[in-house]
Design an enzyme around this catalytic site. Structure first.
Site, PDB file in Angstrom:
ATOM      1  N   ASN A 189      54.200  29.564 100.400  1.00  0.00           N
ATOM      2  CA  ASN A 189      54.825  28.552 101.244  1.00  0.00           C
ATOM      3  C   ASN A 189      54.395  27.178 100.733  1.00  0.00           C
ATOM      4  O   ASN A 189      53.816  27.054  99.659  1.00  0.00           O
ATOM      5  CB  ASN A 189      54.424  28.777 102.707  1.00  0.00           C
ATOM      6  CG  ASN A 189      55.539  28.337 103.653  1.00  0.00           C
ATOM      7  OD1 ASN A 189      56.133  27.272 103.467  1.00  0.00           O
ATOM      8  ND2 ASN A 189      55.838  29.140 104.651  1.00  0.00           N
ATOM      9  N   GLY A 207      64.167  28.559 105.317  1.00  0.00           N
ATOM     10  CA  GLY A 207      64.159  27.172 105.762  1.00  0.00           C
ATOM     11  C   GLY A 207      65.434  26.442 105.432  1.00  0.00           C
ATOM     12  O   GLY A 207      65.750  25.433 106.055  1.00  0.00           O
ATOM     13  N   ASN A 223      53.157  23.455 109.775  1.00  0.00           N
ATOM     14  CA  ASN A 223      53.551  22.525 110.838  1.00  0.00           C
ATOM     15  C   ASN A 223      53.532  23.116 112.243  1.00  0.00           C
ATOM     16  O   ASN A 223      54.031  22.511 113.176  1.00  0.00           O
ATOM     17  CB  ASN A 223      54.953  21.983 110.526  1.00  0.00           C
ATOM     18  CG  ASN A 223      55.004  21.324 109.168  1.00  0.00           C
ATOM     19  OD1 ASN A 223      54.186  20.461 108.863  1.00  0.00           O
ATOM     20  ND2 ASN A 223      55.935  21.753 108.319  1.00  0.00           N
ATOM     21  N   THR A 224      52.996  24.318 112.385  1.00  0.00           N
ATOM     22  CA  THR A 224      52.834  24.920 113.714  1.00  0.00           C
ATOM     23  C   THR A 224      51.347  25.189 113.898  1.00  0.00           C
ATOM     24  O   THR A 224      50.772  25.998 113.156  1.00  0.00           O
ATOM     25  CB  THR A 224      53.654  26.230 113.828  1.00  0.00           C
ATOM     26  OG1 THR A 224      55.041  25.909 113.719  1.00  0.00           O
ATOM     27  CG2 THR A 224      53.418  26.942 115.157  1.00  0.00           C
ATOM     28  N   ASN A 280      58.102  18.266 104.409  1.00  0.00           N
ATOM     29  CA  ASN A 280      58.760  18.483 105.704  1.00  0.00           C
ATOM     30  C   ASN A 280      57.726  18.813 106.774  1.00  0.00           C
ATOM     31  O   ASN A 280      56.673  19.384 106.487  1.00  0.00           O
ATOM     32  CB  ASN A 280      59.816  19.596 105.599  1.00  0.00           C
ATOM     33  CG  ASN A 280      59.250  20.966 105.884  1.00  0.00           C
ATOM     34  OD1 ASN A 280      59.154  21.385 107.053  1.00  0.00           O
ATOM     35  ND2 ASN A 280      58.814  21.667 104.840  1.00  0.00           N
ATOM     36  N   LYS A 294      54.626  36.028 103.991  1.00  0.00           N
ATOM     37  CA  LYS A 294      54.665  34.768 103.239  1.00  0.00           C
ATOM     38  C   LYS A 294      53.360  34.037 103.498  1.00  0.00           C
ATOM     39  O   LYS A 294      53.013  33.747 104.651  1.00  0.00           O
ATOM     40  CB  LYS A 294      55.869  33.931 103.664  1.00  0.00           C
ATOM     41  CG  LYS A 294      56.080  32.724 102.747  1.00  0.00           C
ATOM     42  CD  LYS A 294      57.465  32.158 102.917  1.00  0.00           C
ATOM     43  CE  LYS A 294      57.690  30.932 102.066  1.00  0.00           C
ATOM     44  NZ  LYS A 294      59.006  30.342 102.290  1.00  0.00           N
ATOM     45  N   PHE A 349      59.529  24.409 112.833  1.00  0.00           N
ATOM     46  CA  PHE A 349      60.326  25.569 113.279  1.00  0.00           C
ATOM     47  C   PHE A 349      61.391  25.196 114.322  1.00  0.00           C
ATOM     48  O   PHE A 349      61.436  25.752 115.424  1.00  0.00           O
ATOM     49  CB  PHE A 349      59.432  26.666 113.888  1.00  0.00           C
ATOM     50  CG  PHE A 349      58.596  27.428 112.916  1.00  0.00           C
ATOM     51  CD1 PHE A 349      58.841  27.367 111.547  1.00  0.00           C
ATOM     52  CD2 PHE A 349      57.554  28.221 113.360  1.00  0.00           C
ATOM     53  CE1 PHE A 349      58.058  28.073 110.647  1.00  0.00           C
ATOM     54  CE2 PHE A 349      56.763  28.944 112.477  1.00  0.00           C
ATOM     55  CZ  PHE A 349      57.012  28.868 111.106  1.00  0.00           C
ATOM     56  N   SER A 357      53.467  28.487 107.364  1.00  0.00           N
ATOM     57  CA  SER A 357      53.997  27.132 107.495  1.00  0.00           C
ATOM     58  C   SER A 357      52.907  26.246 108.075  1.00  0.00           C
ATOM     59  O   SER A 357      52.201  26.655 109.000  1.00  0.00           O
ATOM     60  CB  SER A 357      55.235  27.122 108.395  1.00  0.00           C
ATOM     61  OG  SER A 357      56.299  27.757 107.722  1.00  0.00           O
TER      62      SER A 357
HETATM   63  C1  LIG Z   1      62.795  21.277 104.780  1.00  0.00           C
HETATM   64  C2  LIG Z   1      62.099  22.574 104.511  1.00  0.00           C
HETATM   65  C3  LIG Z   1      62.040  23.531 105.509  1.00  0.00           C
HETATM   66  C4  LIG Z   1      61.383  24.737 105.272  1.00  0.00           C
HETATM   67  N1  LIG Z   1      61.360  25.675 106.269  1.00  0.00           N
HETATM   68  C5  LIG Z   1      60.764  26.868 106.037  1.00  0.00           C
HETATM   69  C6  LIG Z   1      60.759  27.861 107.033  1.00  0.00           C
HETATM   70  O1  LIG Z   1      61.321  27.704 108.108  1.00  0.00           O
HETATM   71  N2  LIG Z   1      60.122  29.035 106.763  1.00  0.00           N
HETATM   72  C7  LIG Z   1      59.491  29.281 105.560  1.00  0.00           C
HETATM   73  O2  LIG Z   1      58.941  30.360 105.375  1.00  0.00           O
HETATM   74  N3  LIG Z   1      59.520  28.344 104.585  1.00  0.00           N
HETATM   75  C8  LIG Z   1      60.123  27.159 104.790  1.00  0.00           C
HETATM   76  N4  LIG Z   1      60.141  26.207 103.797  1.00  0.00           N
HETATM   77  C9  LIG Z   1      59.462  26.506 102.513  1.00  0.00           C
HETATM   78  C10 LIG Z   1      60.436  27.038 101.463  1.00  0.00           C
HETATM   79  O3  LIG Z   1      60.950  28.287 101.845  1.00  0.00           O
HETATM   80  C11 LIG Z   1      59.737  27.208 100.098  1.00  0.00           C
HETATM   81  O4  LIG Z   1      58.739  28.202 100.225  1.00  0.00           O
HETATM   82  C12 LIG Z   1      59.094  25.929  99.618  1.00  0.00           C
HETATM   83  O5  LIG Z   1      59.969  24.833  99.801  1.00  0.00           O
HETATM   84  C13 LIG Z   1      58.700  26.020  98.150  1.00  0.00           C
HETATM   85  O6  LIG Z   1      59.823  26.204  97.347  1.00  0.00           O
HETATM   86  P1  LIG Z   1      60.465  25.008  96.469  1.00  0.00           P
HETATM   87  O7  LIG Z   1      59.336  24.353  95.734  1.00  0.00           O
HETATM   88  O8  LIG Z   1      61.474  25.681  95.611  1.00  0.00           O
HETATM   89  O9  LIG Z   1      61.086  24.050  97.412  1.00  0.00           O
HETATM   90  C14 LIG Z   1      60.785  24.994 104.008  1.00  0.00           C
HETATM   91  C15 LIG Z   1      60.867  24.024 103.008  1.00  0.00           C
HETATM   92  C16 LIG Z   1      61.520  22.828 103.240  1.00  0.00           C
HETATM   93  C17 LIG Z   1      61.609  21.802 102.133  1.00  0.00           C
END
Ligand SMILES: Cc1cc2nc3c(=O)[nH]c(=O)nc-3n(C[C@H](O)[C@H](O)[C@H](O)COP(=O)(O)O)c2cc1C
Length: 355
Positions: free
Chosen positions: A251, A75, A192-193, A123, A222, A127, A190
């Protein structure tokens, strides 16, 4: 390659982070990626982090033997625009994506929100993706050296793809990046889909295993931190039985307030830890786990490792602690290991369950 003192690099990084914090979250993010991708950044001397790697070696099956356990979560570099930049920040492995088969815009903006007091992010990007073809071309041009920094691709489905046809999107993604990624991540978590999390079922996993027999040992799943214990444990059994490589837990946590979307950062820590514990109860250390969720300090990393993770991924820590966070995390992790009498990080894997 010239090196600079870490204190100078840290000061520069803190200044840059403070400036970016003044901008709306997504604007700041995109600017950060541009800076990391720019040739200017590649000419900046990199701080010498290797003294911090001592005793931190982390073996991630199918990914490699890493100098330390801290990788980049999916992400952050969705379109694979700045992998060299992230590698220069000292991350030991990278995950790009989520990539969807066809390009898509994602949800309307604003769709990324920071909560500095809670060290949290919400967020609902949905995607946004340049699509697998463009990302594949980028990777091909890079001719990435996985021996130096292993790079995985996180794969998703397009919004317009029905649940019934979703398997084709994932098969397409796995096919497109064949031979180019060190590992693949099937993202069925995720929030959001619409319908994506519904794919976290035995039937879908078994079909995916059947369609991708030859690369099963490169595939990670994941998973989300919101599913019930029974459901998570049944999925873990299926993942083990089907011969997939491992799981990334977890996630984001699905929330509807103060914004609708997926919550990351500190508030996610305990939910995400719970997922690691539930999964471990099933596989007893036999299925590799990468931890993601709520890691903001070295102590947080150790919490993941003792719960059975062989490596971790960060996102929010980069946002709140700046680009040189890897050095800070490793220093804190070392202090925590010393305090607990742990010599080698690998010795701590799964020790939470030995009491
Ligand atoms: C803005 C944003 C976009 C993200 N996009 C994705 C994504 O496209 N695919 C995915 O598997 N995780 C996505 N994540 C999740 C992160 O990979 C991670 O699993 C999650 O933020 C937890 O880690 P953290 O607490 O260190 O932020 C996203 C997170 C954020 C904040």
């Amino acid at each position: 390659m010239p090196t600079v003192s870490r204190s100078f690099a840290t000061k520069l990084g803190s200044f840059g982070t403070a400036c970016l914090r003044l901008l709306p979250a997504e604007t700041a993010h995109n600017l950060g990626i541009k800076l990391l991708a720019s040739p200017m950044f590649s000419y900046l001397p990199r701080p010498n982090l290797s003294p911090l790697f001592e005793n931190m070696t982390s073996h991630v099956p199918g990914v490699g033997s890493l100098p330390h356990p801290i990788g980049l979560a999916a992400g952050f570099d969705k379109h694979c625009l700045a992998p060299h930049g992230f590698s220069r920040l000292g991350l030991s492995f990278l995950e790009v994506g989520t990539v969807t088969p066809r390009p898509q815009e994602g949800n309307p903006k604003p769709r990324m929100f920071r909560y500095p007091e809670q060290k949290a992010i919400i967020n609902r990007m949905g995607f946004n993706s340049h699509g697998s073809e463009r990302v594949r071309e980028r990777l091909q041009e890079l001719d990435w050296d996985h021996n130096q920094t292993p790079l995985g691709v996180n794969i998703g489905k397009n919004k317009s793809t029905t649940e019934l046809a979703a398997i084709e999107d994932f098969n397409h993604g796995l096919q497109t990046f064949r031979g180019m990624a060190k590992y693949y991540v099937v993202n069925i978590s995720s929030p959001n889909t619409a319908g994506l999390r519904d794919l976290a079922n035995d039937e879908f996993l078994k079909q995916l295993a059947k369609d991708n027999q030859d690369i099963r040992e490169k595939i990670w799943f994941k998973l989300d931190p919101d599913m019930s214990r029974v459901k998570l444990q049944s999925l873990i059994e299926t993942i083990c039985d089907a011969g997939f490589q491992g799981v990334i837990l977890s996630n984001t946590h699905k929330v509807s307030w103060p914004e609708a979307g997926g919550q990351s950062g500190h508030p996610l820590m305990s939910l995400s830890n719970r997922s690691l514990e539930w999964a471990y109860q099933v596989h007893q250390g036999q299925l590799p786990m990468i931890a993601s969720g709520g890691i903001l300090s070295g102590g947080d990393i150790l919490q993941k490792i003792v719960r059975g993770a062989c490596a971790v991924q960060i996102y929010s820590a980069l946002v709140y602690r700046g680009p040189w966070v890897v050095a800070k995390l490793l220093e804190e992790l070392k202090a925590e290991m010393d305090a607990q009498g742990i010599q080698f990080l690998s010795d701590a894997i799964g020790t939470h369950y030995q009491a």
